[in-house]
Design an enzyme around this catalytic site. Structure first.
Site, short mmCIF file in Angstrom:
data_model
loop_
_atom_site.label_atom_id
_atom_site.label_comp_id
_atom_site.label_asym_id
_atom_site.label_seq_id
_atom_site.Cartn_x
_atom_site.Cartn_y
_atom_site.Cartn_z
N ASP A 275 0.88 -1.17 0.00
CA ASP A 275 0.00 0.00 0.00
C ASP A 275 0.91 1.22 0.00
O ASP A 275 1.51 1.57 1.02
CB ASP A 275 -0.89 -0.03 1.25
CG ASP A 275 -1.67 1.27 1.47
OD1 ASP A 275 -1.74 2.09 0.53
OD2 ASP A 275 -2.19 1.45 2.59
N GLY B 58 1.12 4.99 -0.20
CA GLY B 58 0.32 6.20 -0.08
C GLY B 58 1.09 7.44 -0.49
O GLY B 58 2.14 7.38 -1.13
N ASN B 59 0.55 8.60 -0.09
CA ASN B 59 1.20 9.86 -0.43
C ASN B 59 2.49 10.06 0.35
O ASN B 59 3.46 10.62 -0.17
CB ASN B 59 0.24 11.02 -0.15
CG ASN B 59 -0.93 11.04 -1.10
OD1 ASN B 59 -0.76 11.17 -2.30
ND2 ASN B 59 -2.14 10.90 -0.57
N LYS C 57 3.21 0.83 3.27
CA LYS C 57 3.01 -0.31 4.13
C LYS C 57 3.08 -1.57 3.28
O LYS C 57 2.64 -1.57 2.13
CB LYS C 57 1.64 -0.23 4.83
CG LYS C 57 1.45 1.00 5.68
CD LYS C 57 0.03 1.07 6.24
CE LYS C 57 -0.18 2.35 7.02
NZ LYS C 57 -1.58 2.47 7.50
N ASP D 73 -6.67 3.12 -3.16
CA ASP D 73 -6.75 2.81 -1.73
C ASP D 73 -8.19 2.78 -1.24
O ASP D 73 -8.57 1.93 -0.43
CB ASP D 73 -5.92 3.80 -0.91
CG ASP D 73 -6.33 5.26 -1.11
OD1 ASP D 73 -7.04 5.57 -2.11
OD2 ASP D 73 -5.92 6.11 -0.29
N ARG D 74 -9.02 3.69 -1.74
CA ARG D 74 -10.42 3.71 -1.32
C ARG D 74 -11.13 2.42 -1.75
O ARG D 74 -11.88 1.82 -0.98
CB ARG D 74 -11.14 4.92 -1.93
CG ARG D 74 -10.68 6.25 -1.36
CD ARG D 74 -11.27 7.42 -2.14
NE ARG D 74 -12.73 7.44 -2.05
CZ ARG D 74 -13.50 8.12 -2.89
NH1 ARG D 74 -12.96 8.81 -3.88
NH2 ARG D 74 -14.82 8.12 -2.74
N THR E 288 -2.83 31.76 20.09
CA THR E 288 -2.82 31.29 18.70
C THR E 288 -2.61 29.79 18.63
O THR E 288 -3.27 29.09 17.86
CB THR E 288 -1.72 32.01 17.90
OG1 THR E 288 -2.00 33.41 17.88
CG2 THR E 288 -1.66 31.51 16.47
#
Length: 243
Positions: free
Chosen positions: A6, A8-9, A13, A99-100, A174
Protein backbone atom coordinates in the site's frame (compact mmCIF):
# COMPACT_ATOMS: atom_id res chain seq x y z
CA UNK A 1 4.70 -15.90 -1.25
CA UNK A 2 2.70 -12.80 -2.13
CA UNK A 3 4.03 -9.32 -1.38
CA UNK A 4 1.27 -6.75 -0.93
CA UNK A 5 2.08 -3.04 -0.92
CA UNK A 6 0.00 0.00 0.00
CA UNK A 7 1.93 3.01 -1.31
CA UNK A 8 0.32 6.20 -0.08
CA UNK A 9 1.20 9.86 -0.43
CA UNK A 10 3.71 9.81 2.43
CA UNK A 11 3.82 6.26 3.84
CA UNK A 12 4.37 2.79 2.41
CA UNK A 13 3.01 -0.31 4.13
CA UNK A 14 3.72 -3.88 3.10
CA UNK A 15 2.60 -7.37 4.00
CA UNK A 16 4.23 -10.65 3.03
CA UNK A 17 1.74 -13.52 2.90
CA UNK A 18 2.70 -17.17 2.66
CA UNK A 19 5.21 -17.40 5.49
CA UNK A 20 4.44 -19.10 8.81
CA UNK A 21 2.58 -15.91 9.73
CA UNK A 22 2.11 -12.66 7.78
CA UNK A 23 5.09 -10.31 8.01
CA UNK A 24 4.39 -6.58 7.90
CA UNK A 25 6.34 -3.37 7.78
CA UNK A 26 6.01 0.34 7.11
CA UNK A 27 8.26 3.21 6.07
CA UNK A 28 8.24 6.71 4.65
CA UNK A 29 7.80 6.62 0.87
CA UNK A 30 10.84 8.85 0.36
CA UNK A 31 13.17 6.48 2.24
CA UNK A 32 16.01 5.12 0.16
CA UNK A 33 15.05 1.59 1.30
CA UNK A 34 11.35 1.47 2.26
CA UNK A 35 11.20 -2.35 2.21
CA UNK A 36 13.63 -3.16 4.99
CA UNK A 37 12.96 -6.62 6.37
CA UNK A 38 12.40 -8.37 3.05
CA UNK A 39 16.00 -8.99 2.00
CA UNK A 40 15.97 -12.75 2.71
CA UNK A 41 12.56 -13.29 1.10
CA UNK A 42 12.98 -11.79 -2.38
CA UNK A 43 13.89 -15.10 -4.10
CA UNK A 44 10.70 -16.74 -2.78
CA UNK A 45 8.24 -13.98 -3.68
CA UNK A 46 6.00 -15.26 -6.46
CA UNK A 47 3.70 -12.28 -6.85
CA UNK A 48 3.70 -8.55 -6.05
CA UNK A 49 0.46 -6.57 -5.86
CA UNK A 50 0.50 -2.81 -5.32
CA UNK A 51 -2.24 -0.34 -4.45
CA UNK A 52 -0.98 3.21 -4.83
CA UNK A 53 -2.11 6.83 -4.80
CA UNK A 54 1.45 8.15 -4.91
CA UNK A 55 2.63 10.49 -7.66
CA UNK A 56 3.71 8.94 -10.95
CA UNK A 57 7.36 9.75 -10.23
CA UNK A 58 7.13 8.04 -6.82
CA UNK A 59 5.41 5.04 -8.41
CA UNK A 60 8.18 4.78 -11.00
CA UNK A 61 10.84 4.86 -8.28
CA UNK A 62 9.03 2.10 -6.39
CA UNK A 63 8.70 0.12 -9.60
CA UNK A 64 12.44 0.35 -10.24
CA UNK A 65 13.21 -0.74 -6.68
CA UNK A 66 10.90 -3.77 -6.90
CA UNK A 67 12.11 -4.84 -10.34
CA UNK A 68 15.71 -4.69 -9.11
CA UNK A 69 14.97 -7.08 -6.25
CA UNK A 70 12.20 -9.42 -7.36
CA UNK A 71 12.02 -12.02 -10.10
CA UNK A 72 8.37 -11.34 -10.92
CA UNK A 73 6.57 -8.41 -12.56
CA UNK A 74 4.74 -5.88 -10.41
CA UNK A 75 0.93 -5.90 -10.64
CA UNK A 76 -0.72 -2.54 -10.00
CA UNK A 77 -4.26 -2.95 -8.75
CA UNK A 78 -6.57 -0.03 -9.44
CA UNK A 79 -10.23 0.68 -8.67
CA UNK A 80 -12.64 -1.58 -10.55
CA UNK A 81 -16.31 -1.39 -11.60
CA UNK A 82 -17.21 -4.49 -9.54
CA UNK A 83 -15.66 -7.30 -7.52
CA UNK A 84 -17.14 -9.92 -5.20
CA UNK A 85 -20.56 -8.26 -5.22
CA UNK A 86 -19.19 -4.79 -4.45
CA UNK A 87 -20.01 -2.19 -7.13
CA UNK A 88 -18.42 1.20 -7.73
CA UNK A 89 -20.52 4.37 -8.02
CA UNK A 90 -17.98 6.18 -10.22
CA UNK A 91 -18.83 6.52 -13.89
CA UNK A 92 -15.10 6.49 -14.62
CA UNK A 93 -13.57 4.14 -12.06
CA UNK A 94 -10.05 5.12 -13.12
CA UNK A 95 -10.67 8.43 -11.32
CA UNK A 96 -11.08 6.74 -7.93
CA UNK A 97 -8.06 6.30 -5.69
CA UNK A 98 -7.05 2.65 -5.51
CA UNK A 99 -6.75 2.81 -1.73
CA UNK A 100 -10.42 3.71 -1.32
CA UNK A 101 -11.55 0.80 -3.48
CA UNK A 102 -9.34 -1.74 -1.74
CA UNK A 103 -10.40 -0.54 1.73
CA UNK A 104 -14.04 -0.86 0.67
CA UNK A 105 -13.37 -4.34 -0.66
CA UNK A 106 -11.94 -5.29 2.74
CA UNK A 107 -14.96 -3.82 4.51
CA UNK A 108 -17.37 -5.67 2.24
CA UNK A 109 -15.54 -8.95 2.85
CA UNK A 110 -15.82 -8.38 6.60
CA UNK A 111 -19.55 -7.81 6.88
CA UNK A 112 -21.38 -8.32 3.54
CA UNK A 113 -23.83 -5.63 4.62
CA UNK A 114 -23.97 -1.83 4.77
CA UNK A 115 -20.94 0.00 6.17
CA UNK A 116 -18.73 3.08 6.09
CA UNK A 117 -14.96 3.13 5.69
CA UNK A 118 -13.06 6.10 7.11
CA UNK A 119 -9.38 6.20 6.16
CA UNK A 120 -7.59 8.87 8.21
CA UNK A 121 -4.32 9.30 6.38
CA UNK A 122 -2.62 12.22 4.59
CA UNK A 123 -6.10 12.85 3.25
CA UNK A 124 -9.22 11.66 5.06
CA UNK A 125 -11.54 9.61 2.87
CA UNK A 126 -15.06 8.57 3.84
CA UNK A 127 -17.03 6.04 1.77
CA UNK A 128 -20.48 4.56 2.22
CA UNK A 129 -21.68 1.17 0.94
CA UNK A 130 -25.26 -0.10 1.18
CA UNK A 131 -26.43 -3.59 2.12
CA UNK A 132 -26.47 -4.64 -1.54
CA UNK A 133 -22.79 -3.81 -1.99
CA UNK A 134 -23.45 -0.59 -3.89
CA UNK A 135 -21.01 2.24 -3.23
CA UNK A 136 -23.20 5.24 -2.40
CA UNK A 137 -20.39 7.76 -2.74
CA UNK A 138 -17.98 9.44 -0.38
CA UNK A 139 -15.87 12.40 0.61
CA UNK A 140 -12.22 13.41 0.45
CA UNK A 141 -10.90 15.93 2.97
CA UNK A 142 -7.45 17.20 4.00
CA UNK A 143 -5.90 15.19 6.80
CA UNK A 144 -4.50 16.55 10.04
CA UNK A 145 -0.90 16.97 8.87
CA UNK A 146 -2.05 18.56 5.62
CA UNK A 147 -4.14 21.13 7.50
CA UNK A 148 -1.28 21.92 9.87
CA UNK A 149 1.12 22.33 6.96
CA UNK A 150 -1.32 24.60 5.13
CA UNK A 151 -1.61 26.92 8.14
CA UNK A 152 2.17 27.06 8.54
CA UNK A 153 2.93 27.62 4.84
CA UNK A 154 -0.04 29.60 3.54
CA UNK A 155 -0.67 31.76 6.62
CA UNK A 156 2.82 32.83 7.60
CA UNK A 157 1.77 35.06 10.50
CA UNK A 158 -0.05 32.22 12.27
CA UNK A 159 2.83 30.91 14.34
CA UNK A 160 2.09 27.91 16.53
CA UNK A 161 3.56 24.78 18.03
CA UNK A 162 1.62 21.70 17.05
CA UNK A 163 0.04 19.61 19.79
CA UNK A 164 -1.78 16.29 19.86
CA UNK A 165 -4.26 17.57 22.44
CA UNK A 166 -7.94 16.90 21.73
CA UNK A 167 -9.38 19.94 23.53
CA UNK A 168 -12.22 21.51 21.53
CA UNK A 169 -12.87 24.56 23.77
CA UNK A 170 -12.30 28.01 22.25
CA UNK A 171 -8.58 28.74 22.32
CA UNK A 172 -7.05 31.67 24.18
CA UNK A 173 -3.74 31.81 22.34
CA UNK A 174 -2.82 31.29 18.70
CA UNK A 175 -1.46 27.84 19.48
CA UNK A 176 -4.63 26.87 21.29
CA UNK A 177 -6.81 28.35 18.55
CA UNK A 178 -5.06 26.21 15.93
CA UNK A 179 -4.78 22.96 17.89
CA UNK A 180 -8.23 23.23 19.46
CA UNK A 181 -9.61 24.30 16.09
CA UNK A 182 -8.27 21.20 14.34
CA UNK A 183 -9.77 18.99 17.06
CA UNK A 184 -13.05 20.93 16.83
CA UNK A 185 -13.12 20.43 13.06
CA UNK A 186 -12.42 16.71 13.43
CA UNK A 187 -15.14 16.40 16.05
CA UNK A 188 -17.58 18.00 13.59
CA UNK A 189 -16.52 15.42 10.98
CA UNK A 190 -17.18 12.64 13.50
CA UNK A 191 -20.67 13.99 14.18
CA UNK A 192 -21.41 14.18 10.46
CA UNK A 193 -20.32 10.58 9.89
CA UNK A 194 -22.61 9.44 12.71
CA UNK A 195 -25.46 11.44 11.16
CA UNK A 196 -24.89 9.89 7.73
CA UNK A 197 -24.54 6.37 9.12
CA UNK A 198 -27.97 6.73 10.68
CA UNK A 199 -29.50 8.39 7.62
CA UNK A 200 -28.22 5.70 5.23
CA UNK A 201 -28.87 2.83 7.65
CA UNK A 202 -25.26 1.73 7.79
CA UNK A 203 -24.58 -1.26 10.03
CA UNK A 204 -20.89 -0.71 10.70
CA UNK A 205 -18.16 1.93 10.56
CA UNK A 206 -14.59 0.81 9.90
CA UNK A 207 -11.74 3.16 10.72
CA UNK A 208 -8.20 2.84 9.41
CA UNK A 209 -5.15 5.00 8.69
CA UNK A 210 -2.48 6.74 10.74
CA UNK A 211 -4.85 9.14 12.52
CA UNK A 212 -7.54 6.51 13.21
CA UNK A 213 -7.05 6.61 16.97
CA UNK A 214 -7.42 10.39 16.96
CA UNK A 215 -10.86 10.16 15.35
CA UNK A 216 -11.82 7.42 17.78
CA UNK A 217 -10.66 9.55 20.72
CA UNK A 218 -12.84 12.39 19.42
CA UNK A 219 -15.90 10.15 19.56
CA UNK A 220 -16.12 8.20 16.31
CA UNK A 221 -17.95 4.97 17.14
CA UNK A 222 -16.06 2.68 14.80
CA UNK A 223 -14.05 -0.51 14.66
CA UNK A 224 -10.37 0.30 14.12
CA UNK A 225 -8.97 -2.08 11.49
CA UNK A 226 -5.28 -1.75 10.70
CA UNK A 227 -4.21 -2.29 7.11
CA UNK A 228 -7.57 -2.36 5.33
CA UNK A 229 -5.98 -1.54 1.97
CA UNK A 230 -3.65 -4.53 2.38
CA UNK A 231 -6.65 -6.66 3.40
CA UNK A 232 -8.33 -5.70 0.13
CA UNK A 233 -5.22 -6.58 -1.86
CA UNK A 234 -5.09 -9.93 -0.08
CA UNK A 235 -8.64 -10.64 -1.27
CA UNK A 236 -7.58 -9.90 -4.84
CA UNK A 237 -4.47 -12.06 -4.54
CA UNK A 238 -6.50 -15.00 -3.26
CA UNK A 239 -8.88 -14.69 -6.23
CA UNK A 240 -6.16 -14.91 -8.88
CA UNK A 241 -5.29 -12.36 -11.54
CA UNK A 242 -6.92 -8.94 -10.93
CA UNK A 243 -9.67 -8.17 -13.43
Amino acid sequence: MNLLIDAGNTRLKWRLVGTDGPLEGAAVMADAEPLVGLSSYWPDIGRILVSTVASESAREQLDELLLARAKVPVEYCWAEPTRDGLSNSYGDVSRMGADRWHAMLAGWARCKTSFAVVDAGSAVTVDYVNAGGRHLGGYILPGLQMMRRSLKVDAARIGFEQSEQLDTRPGQSTGECVNHGLAWLTEALVQRIHHDAKAFGLSAIYLTGGDARRLQALGLEASVVEGMVLDGLERIASAGVPR
